[in-house]
Enzyme design. Structure first.
Site, PDB file in Angstrom:
ATOM      1  N   SER A  22       0.797  -1.234   0.000  1.00  0.00           N
ATOM      2  CA  SER A  22       0.000   0.000   0.000  1.00  0.00           C
ATOM      3  C   SER A  22       0.834   1.291   0.000  1.00  0.00           C
ATOM      4  CB  SER A  22      -0.985  -0.012   1.167  1.00  0.00           C
ATOM      5  OG  SER A  22      -1.959  -1.001   0.932  1.00  0.00           O
ATOM      6  N   LYS A  71     -10.328  -5.521  10.288  1.00  0.00           N
ATOM      7  CA  LYS A  71     -11.447  -4.916   9.541  1.00  0.00           C
ATOM      8  C   LYS A  71     -12.764  -4.925  10.319  1.00  0.00           C
ATOM      9  CE  LYS A  71      -9.494  -5.798   4.973  1.00  0.00           C
ATOM     10  NZ  LYS A  71      -9.742  -6.321   3.617  1.00  0.00           N
ATOM     11  N   TYR A 223      -2.747 -12.611  -3.503  1.00  0.00           N
ATOM     12  CA  TYR A 223      -1.771 -12.160  -4.511  1.00  0.00           C
ATOM     13  C   TYR A 223      -0.378 -12.293  -3.922  1.00  0.00           C
ATOM     14  CZ  TYR A 223      -2.518  -8.127  -1.582  1.00  0.00           C
ATOM     15  OH  TYR A 223      -2.665  -7.327  -0.499  1.00  0.00           O
TER      16      TYR A 223
END
Ligand code: ATR
Length: 277
Positions: A22, A71, A223
């Protein structure tokens, strides 16, 4: 002496988080607009998460991303949830209205749909869509996938009851069926999205042999460098379209950037840069 305002500060909260792309992605986004931002990683355990979020914003932070395992906890920290985040019961983006007014959003599902539809040219509308897994990752993407109005949606999970519960919870958004891996319809699906944690262990759910055909888009939400176990499995079954979640990662980040700064970065050059790494 006048105080120069520093760059806007953003952070990704996770545990672990050191593997994250990120900062790289948001750094490239910022350069597209000549924005100066400071995007850092913050590894914080569950016991300290709430405090870390509050401190970050009280100290002037501009926005935050949240990844595993925080989350669901992030949905409890913010003052307000978007409709999507409320459905997902999970937040991956925190937007600052003021130091004490934080809004939670979930951009994972939009990221996945944008990658499928715009980047990969896959028609989700009218498709037969098989989703593997029934955990938080699926809950986070289900509403935006159903909004595309696939013709048929099945959630297959190692624990079928969990898949069934998700179906009931989202039944107002479209018809979804649930089953175990053995009971998946043994005809080629148009799209198979892998959202199980199995891939991380190099494991792939045992699906009936003909569930994958040459045109089946086999999308792994996981990924990393190289092909994932699920992609290799799909190729061995004859799929010409194995994909992994790089695009979802970049698209969800672009949605976060838009929410924070009011402009949506171009994702293609960033995706190209990631693939070249
Ligand atoms: P996440 O937030 O990543 O979705 P989760 O809520 O723990 O994490 O869900 C993990 C998912 O991966 C679940 O669907 C889980 O199946 P169960 O509901 O049966 O536990 C699935 N999963 C994990 N390891 C797996 C494996 N080895 N084979 C198949 N499915 C697996």
């Amino acid at each position: 002496m006048s105080m120069q305002p520093g760059p806007s500060r953003y952070v990704l909260f996770g545990h672990p988080v050191s593997h994250s792309w990120s900062p790289f992605i948001h750094g490239l986004f910022a350069r597209q607009f000549d924005h100066v931002i400071d995007y850092k990683l913050c590894d914080v355990g569950p016991a300290d998460f709430r405090r870390a979020v509050i401190d970050f914003f009280v100290e002037g932070g501009s926005g935050a991303n949240v990844t595993l395992p925080h989350k669901p906890a992030a949905a409890e920290v913010v003052n307000e949830l978007s409709a999507r985040a409320e459905r997902a019961r999970a937040v991956n983006t925190i937007i600052r209205r003021s130091a004490t007014e934080l809004v939670g959003e979930n951009t994972d599902g939009v990221g996945l749909v944008t990658d499928l539809v715009r980047n990969l040219g896959v028609a989700v509308t009218g498709s037969r869509l098989l989703i593997l897994g029934a955990g938080g990752a699926v809950r986070g993407v289900l509403a935006p996938l159903l909004e595309q109005e696939p013709r048929e949606v099945c959630i297959a999970n190692r624990t079928p009851d969990r898949a069934q519960r998700l179906c009931s919870e989202f039944s107002d958004l479209g018809e979804v069926s649930a089953c175990g891996f053995d009971d998946v319809d043994n005809r080629p699906w148009d799209i198979i999205v892998n959202a199980t944690a199995a891939s991380l262990a190099g494991d792939v759910p045992a699906l009936p042999p003909r569930a994958v055909g040459p045109d089946t888009v086999c999308y792994d939400m996981a990924y990393g460098r190289g092909d994932t176990a699920f992609m290799r499995w799909a190729e061995n079954r004859g799929s010409t379209r194995p994909c992994k979640g790089w695009g979802m990662l970049v698209e969800q980040a672009a949605e976060s950037y838009l929410l924070w700064r009011g402009v949506r970065p171009e994702t293609k050059p960033v995706l190209d840069a990631l693939v070249r790494l």
